[in-house]
Design a protein around this motif. Sequence first.
Motif, short mmCIF file in Angstrom:
data_model
loop_
_atom_site.label_atom_id
_atom_site.label_comp_id
_atom_site.label_asym_id
_atom_site.label_seq_id
_atom_site.Cartn_x
_atom_site.Cartn_y
_atom_site.Cartn_z
N ALA A 60 0.83 -1.21 0.00
CA ALA A 60 0.00 0.00 0.00
C ALA A 60 0.86 1.26 0.00
O ALA A 60 0.48 2.28 -0.56
N GLU A 61 2.04 1.19 0.63
CA GLU A 61 2.93 2.36 0.67
C GLU A 61 3.60 2.59 -0.67
O GLU A 61 3.94 3.72 -1.01
N LYS A 62 3.83 1.53 -1.44
CA LYS A 62 4.58 1.65 -2.70
C LYS A 62 3.67 1.97 -3.90
O LYS A 62 4.08 2.69 -4.80
N ILE A 63 2.47 1.43 -3.91
CA ILE A 63 1.61 1.57 -5.08
C ILE A 63 1.12 3.02 -5.20
O ILE A 63 0.80 3.65 -4.22
N PRO A 64 1.11 3.56 -6.42
CA PRO A 64 0.69 4.95 -6.59
C PRO A 64 -0.82 5.17 -6.47
O PRO A 64 -1.27 6.30 -6.42
N ALA A 65 -1.58 4.11 -6.39
CA ALA A 65 -3.04 4.23 -6.26
C ALA A 65 -3.41 4.46 -4.80
O ALA A 65 -2.58 4.36 -3.90
N VAL A 66 -4.69 4.76 -4.57
CA VAL A 66 -5.20 5.02 -3.22
C VAL A 66 -6.16 3.90 -2.84
O VAL A 66 -7.17 3.71 -3.49
N PHE A 67 -5.82 3.16 -1.79
CA PHE A 67 -6.75 2.18 -1.23
C PHE A 67 -7.53 2.88 -0.14
O PHE A 67 -6.95 3.61 0.66
N TRP A 68 -8.84 2.65 -0.09
CA TRP A 68 -9.64 3.29 0.94
C TRP A 68 -10.74 2.36 1.40
O TRP A 68 -11.14 1.45 0.67
N ALA A 69 -11.20 2.59 2.64
CA ALA A 69 -12.33 1.84 3.19
C ALA A 69 -13.13 2.78 4.08
O ALA A 69 -12.57 3.60 4.81
N ARG A 70 -14.46 2.66 3.95
CA ARG A 70 -15.39 3.47 4.74
C ARG A 70 -16.34 2.55 5.48
O ARG A 70 -16.61 1.44 5.05
N ASP A 71 -16.93 3.07 6.57
CA ASP A 71 -17.90 2.28 7.33
C ASP A 71 -19.23 2.21 6.56
O ASP A 71 -19.35 2.74 5.46
N ASP A 72 -20.23 1.56 7.17
CA ASP A 72 -21.51 1.32 6.49
C ASP A 72 -22.36 2.58 6.31
O ASP A 72 -23.35 2.56 5.59
N THR A 73 -21.98 3.68 6.97
CA THR A 73 -22.71 4.93 6.77
C THR A 73 -21.97 5.83 5.78
O THR A 73 -22.48 6.85 5.35
N CYS A 74 -20.73 5.45 5.48
CA CYS A 74 -19.83 6.24 4.62
C CYS A 74 -19.35 7.50 5.33
O CYS A 74 -18.77 8.38 4.72
N TRP A 94 -3.90 13.15 -4.23
CA TRP A 94 -4.74 14.30 -3.88
C TRP A 94 -3.93 15.51 -3.43
O TRP A 94 -4.45 16.62 -3.38
N GLY A 95 -2.66 15.27 -3.03
CA GLY A 95 -1.83 16.37 -2.55
C GLY A 95 -2.30 16.92 -1.21
O GLY A 95 -2.09 18.09 -0.89
N ARG A 96 -2.96 16.09 -0.43
CA ARG A 96 -3.47 16.49 0.89
C ARG A 96 -3.09 15.44 1.91
O ARG A 96 -2.89 14.28 1.57
N LYS A 97 -3.06 15.84 3.17
CA LYS A 97 -2.72 14.91 4.26
C LYS A 97 -3.88 13.94 4.50
O LYS A 97 -5.04 14.33 4.43
N ARG A 98 -3.54 12.70 4.83
CA ARG A 98 -4.57 11.69 5.11
C ARG A 98 -5.40 12.09 6.33
O ARG A 98 -6.60 11.81 6.37
N GLU A 99 -4.77 12.74 7.29
CA GLU A 99 -5.48 13.12 8.52
C GLU A 99 -6.74 13.93 8.21
O GLU A 99 -7.73 13.84 8.93
N THR A 100 -6.69 14.75 7.14
CA THR A 100 -7.85 15.58 6.82
C THR A 100 -9.08 14.72 6.55
O THR A 100 -10.19 15.09 6.92
N LEU A 101 -8.87 13.56 5.93
CA LEU A 101 -10.01 12.67 5.66
C LEU A 101 -10.43 11.87 6.89
O LEU A 101 -11.61 11.56 7.04
N TYR A 102 -9.48 11.53 7.73
CA TYR A 102 -9.86 10.83 8.97
C TYR A 102 -10.66 11.78 9.87
O TYR A 102 -11.63 11.37 10.51
N GLU A 103 -10.26 13.06 9.90
CA GLU A 103 -10.96 14.04 10.74
C GLU A 103 -12.30 14.44 10.14
O GLU A 103 -13.28 14.61 10.85
N ASN A 104 -12.33 14.61 8.82
CA ASN A 104 -13.57 15.01 8.13
C ASN A 104 -13.70 14.16 6.86
O ASN A 104 -13.25 14.56 5.79
N PRO A 105 -14.32 12.98 7.00
CA PRO A 105 -14.38 12.02 5.89
C PRO A 105 -15.01 12.56 4.59
O PRO A 105 -14.72 12.05 3.52
#
Length: 176
Positions: free
Chosen positions: A30-44, A58-69
């Motif tokens: 997951a760290e090497k591949i240039p694609a983005v793997f993602w998983a969301r809960d059942d409410t998204c 995306w050029g953005r920090k992952r934390e931004t999505l964890y904090e505000n999905p």
Amino acid sequence: GFAGIAKDITREQHRLVELEQASHFFRYFAEKIPAVFWARDDTCNQQLYLSPGYEKVWGRKRETLYENPNSWLDTLHPDDRHIASNNRRFETLLERGAQVQYEYRYRIIVPSGDVRWIKDTSFPIHDDNNQFIGFAGIAEDITKEVLYERELLEAKQRAEVANQAKSDFLAMISHE
């Protein structure tokens, strides 16, 4: 008796070792591949996993999505907001059922202002009891491919226009 229990415990330990090895392998992958793997809960509404590729694509920090999905929706190109949304995933799931695989193509705007084309392939995830537990997917930057397809299409159109002009010219000459 005891031998059966010992055998079960040994089997379980082997499974744990295999899981641990697979987990390490997946993390490096997951760290090497240039694609983005993602998983969301059942409410998204909760980001369960997001690979490091998100920061590259995306050029953005992952934390931004964890904090505000739902902050990823802000990155969508205004013309593509109707294509990719959480509601759209749920609608498709209801229409097409548990085995559905979605493929969305949309544009995002990265912090530099550049536009990138994304191919987002996702699917609903069900647990061992066939209960829906969320969505997972792979988002890839396909900008180069999209631009190449466009160049080919434009070249084909120019060739067709030139061919038509040649045909018109020859038809005009043959009538003189």
